[in-house]
Design an enzyme around this catalytic site. Structure first.
Site, mmCIF file in Angstrom:
data_model
loop_
_atom_site.group_PDB
_atom_site.id
_atom_site.type_symbol
_atom_site.label_atom_id
_atom_site.label_comp_id
_atom_site.label_asym_id
_atom_site.label_seq_id
_atom_site.Cartn_x
_atom_site.Cartn_y
_atom_site.Cartn_z
ATOM 1 N N LYS A 107 0.697 -1.010 -4.253
ATOM 2 C CA LYS A 107 -0.637 -0.666 -4.762
ATOM 3 C C LYS A 107 -0.826 -1.015 -6.232
ATOM 4 O O LYS A 107 -1.932 -1.296 -6.679
ATOM 5 C CB LYS A 107 -0.923 0.815 -4.523
ATOM 6 C CG LYS A 107 -1.109 1.110 -3.048
ATOM 7 C CD LYS A 107 -1.945 2.336 -2.825
ATOM 8 C CE LYS A 107 -2.320 2.493 -1.366
ATOM 9 N NZ LYS A 107 -1.170 2.823 -0.506
ATOM 10 N N GLU A 129 -10.799 6.171 -6.017
ATOM 11 C CA GLU A 129 -10.693 7.169 -4.955
ATOM 12 C C GLU A 129 -9.245 7.170 -4.494
ATOM 13 O O GLU A 129 -8.527 6.197 -4.678
ATOM 14 C CB GLU A 129 -11.599 6.813 -3.792
ATOM 15 C CG GLU A 129 -11.002 5.812 -2.787
ATOM 16 C CD GLU A 129 -10.684 4.436 -3.393
ATOM 17 O OE1 GLU A 129 -11.358 4.059 -4.366
ATOM 18 O OE2 GLU A 129 -9.763 3.767 -2.899
ATOM 19 N N SER A 395 6.478 -2.174 2.186
ATOM 20 C CA SER A 395 5.349 -1.901 1.285
ATOM 21 C C SER A 395 5.606 -0.818 0.237
ATOM 22 O O SER A 395 5.006 -0.850 -0.829
ATOM 23 C CB SER A 395 4.102 -1.555 2.095
ATOM 24 O OG SER A 395 4.332 -0.448 2.944
HETATM 25 C C1 LIG Z 1 -1.217 2.986 0.843
HETATM 26 C C2 LIG Z 1 -0.031 2.434 1.513
HETATM 27 C C3 LIG Z 1 -0.114 1.651 2.687
HETATM 28 C C4 LIG Z 1 -1.414 1.392 3.398
HETATM 29 O O1 LIG Z 1 -2.367 0.691 2.676
HETATM 30 P P1 LIG Z 1 -2.695 -0.827 2.938
HETATM 31 O O2 LIG Z 1 -3.929 -1.062 2.150
HETATM 32 O O3 LIG Z 1 -2.916 -0.998 4.425
HETATM 33 O O4 LIG Z 1 -1.546 -1.620 2.472
HETATM 34 C C5 LIG Z 1 1.042 1.113 3.220
HETATM 35 N N1 LIG Z 1 2.243 1.349 2.661
HETATM 36 C C6 LIG Z 1 2.375 2.100 1.558
HETATM 37 C C7 LIG Z 1 3.735 2.321 0.996
HETATM 38 C C8 LIG Z 1 1.255 2.677 0.945
HETATM 39 O O5 LIG Z 1 1.406 3.427 -0.157
#
Ligand SMILES: *Cc1c(COP(=O)(O)O)cnc(C)c1O
Length: 418
Positions: A107, A129, A395
């Site tokens: 993010k 948000e 992610s």
């Molecule tokens: C917020 C988040 C997601 C989901 O958000 P996307 O916009 O679909 O990437 C996925 N993995 C992690 C670790 C997150 O913090």
């Protein structure tokens, strides 16, 4: 009912994607996307669109952005081979480590990029948000870095569920505003942020957290998150000696997945698979598997696939991972599904929890619950595709999930015994 796209049209849309021609001038990815907003918001969106056109791809902006990614975010993030997981699964598994990025997930790539843009546009302050709080934390950190006041709208329900992240945001100097309207979660928080933006579109920059919403946000977020896929593509060629056979990413709003997939769509031999939250079952309200089970509709200014009942009422979602708990999905994913370039499947809460345990024990990586959905799907795929090379978008890290995880007893001993 799904938008029907002929094979010839699908091929044209794929080529347009590869050439970087989408979204079109109306903000559309084929039939999806666009800008369905009230008249009062039009000036704010037009100003943002012009700002992106003026700055985003200039050398000056890109130099600043790349410097922040390198010196502050910690990019490039590593690509890790996963030897023990590979042995267990029978495939060759590689992890793109967004968990190693500052604040613990992908993010921050988007947050720091948009905060830099806010400065370029002369904004006096930033609003954002947040649902689970991860985007709020990334925004708060990016704004602190650049000296921009930051206000984060957060549903009252989420504030209660995600207390540690609220504390993190406050310490990073942000103001957290509880939202008591609507469903008191992410959807209501976005509505409230938009409401404030209208009052001062010149002075306020709205920092949106995923590849969703009205044009130009899905485009902007994709451009900023594509650093994930560009790095991963180069790293896997260097480290593994070639491209992967398949790439997996979890999909909430779709920002980490679009960041990984977009630079790979032109590699026709790479299968791309997005994994949504299958929750506790297939019924409406039991999951957040938007693309797998939803229907076309408009949510928060964008025509995409959404979870709604037969009257068009948007449905609440469920997932063990707060970050996947959203009833919409980015319009470019809706396109990729419609033209058959990316397959979208889901993994359940329990499959994700099990995958998280396995990764922890075999590779020493405590992944985020969101990310664990991608592992669960990759493991199943491995059973049918021995010997193939797999790239997984890791992610984020799971430290934030410890309060949830402690509700489920550790199963590591049973894995050790197998
Ligand atoms: C917020 C988040 C997601 C989901 O958000 P996307 O916009 O679909 O990437 C996925 N993995 C992690 C670790 C997150 O913090």
């Amino acid at each position: 009912m799904r938008a029907e796209i002929s094979a010839a049209e699908a091929e044209l849309l794929l080529q347009a994607t590869i050439k970087g021609e989408l979204p079109d001038t109306r903000g559309r990815f084929g039939p999806f996307g666009g800008r369905y907003i009230p008249e009062t918001l039009v000036p704010a969106f037009e100003r943002l669109e012009q700002g992106i056109a003026d700055h985003l791809h200039t050398d000056s902006f890109q130099n600043d952005y790349r410097r922040e990614l390198r010196e502050w975010v910690g990019r490039p993030t590593a690509l890790s081979h996963a030897p023990r997981l590979s042995e267990r699964w029978g495939t060759d598994v590689w992890l793109k480590r967004e968990d190693l990025a500052h604040t613990g997930a992908h993010k921050i790539n988007n947050a720091i990029g948009q905060a830099l843009l806010a400065k370029r546009l002369g904004a006096k302050r930033v609003i954002a948000e947040t649902g689970a709080g991860q985007h709020g934390v990334a925004s708060a950190a990016a704004c602190a870095r650049l000296g921009l006041p930051c206000r984060v709208y957060m549903g009252a329900v989420d504030i209660e569920r995600q207390a540690p992240n609220v504390d993190r945001m406050l310490r990073l100097g942000a103001e957290v505003l509880p939202v008591e309207t609507g469903d008191k979660t992410l959807r209501a928080a976005i509505d409230e942020a938009l409401r404030e933006w209208v009052t001062d579109p010149d002075g306020i920059y709205y920092l949106l957290g995923s590849a969703v919403g009205a044009h130009p946000y899905p485009y902007l977020v994709r451009e900023l998150q594509s650093v994930i896929g560009h790095e991963a593509r180069q790293q896997i060629i260097e480290q593994a000696g070639g491209l992967p056979d398949v790439a997996f990413a979890c999909v909430g709003g779709g920002s980490n997945a679009i960041g990984l997939f977009y630079p790979l769509v032109g590699d026709a031999d790479i299968e791309l698979i997005g994994v949504e939250a299958g929750g506790t079952g297939d019924g409406l309200g039991q999951n957040a598997a938007t693309l797998a089970t939803g229907t076309p509709g408009v949510l928060q200014g964008c025509y995409s696939i959404i979870l709604q009942d037969e009257h068009g009422n948007v449905q609440e979602t469920h997932s063990v991972s707060a970050g996947l708990d959203y009833s919409g999905v980015g319009p470019e994913h809706a396109l990729f599904q419609a033209i058959g370039r990316v397959k979208y499947i889901s993994a359940t809460d329990s499959e994700a929890l099990e995958a998280l345990e396995e990764l922890c024990e075999l590779e020493g990586v405590l992944t985020a619950l969101e990310t664990a959905h991608a592992y669960a799907a990759a493991k199943k795929w491995s059973a049918d595709n021995p010997g193939k090379r797999i790239l997984i978008g890791n992610s984020g890290r799971g430290d934030k999930d410890m309060p949830t995880l402690t509700k489920y007893p550790a199963r590591t001993r049973s894995y050790a015994a197998t």
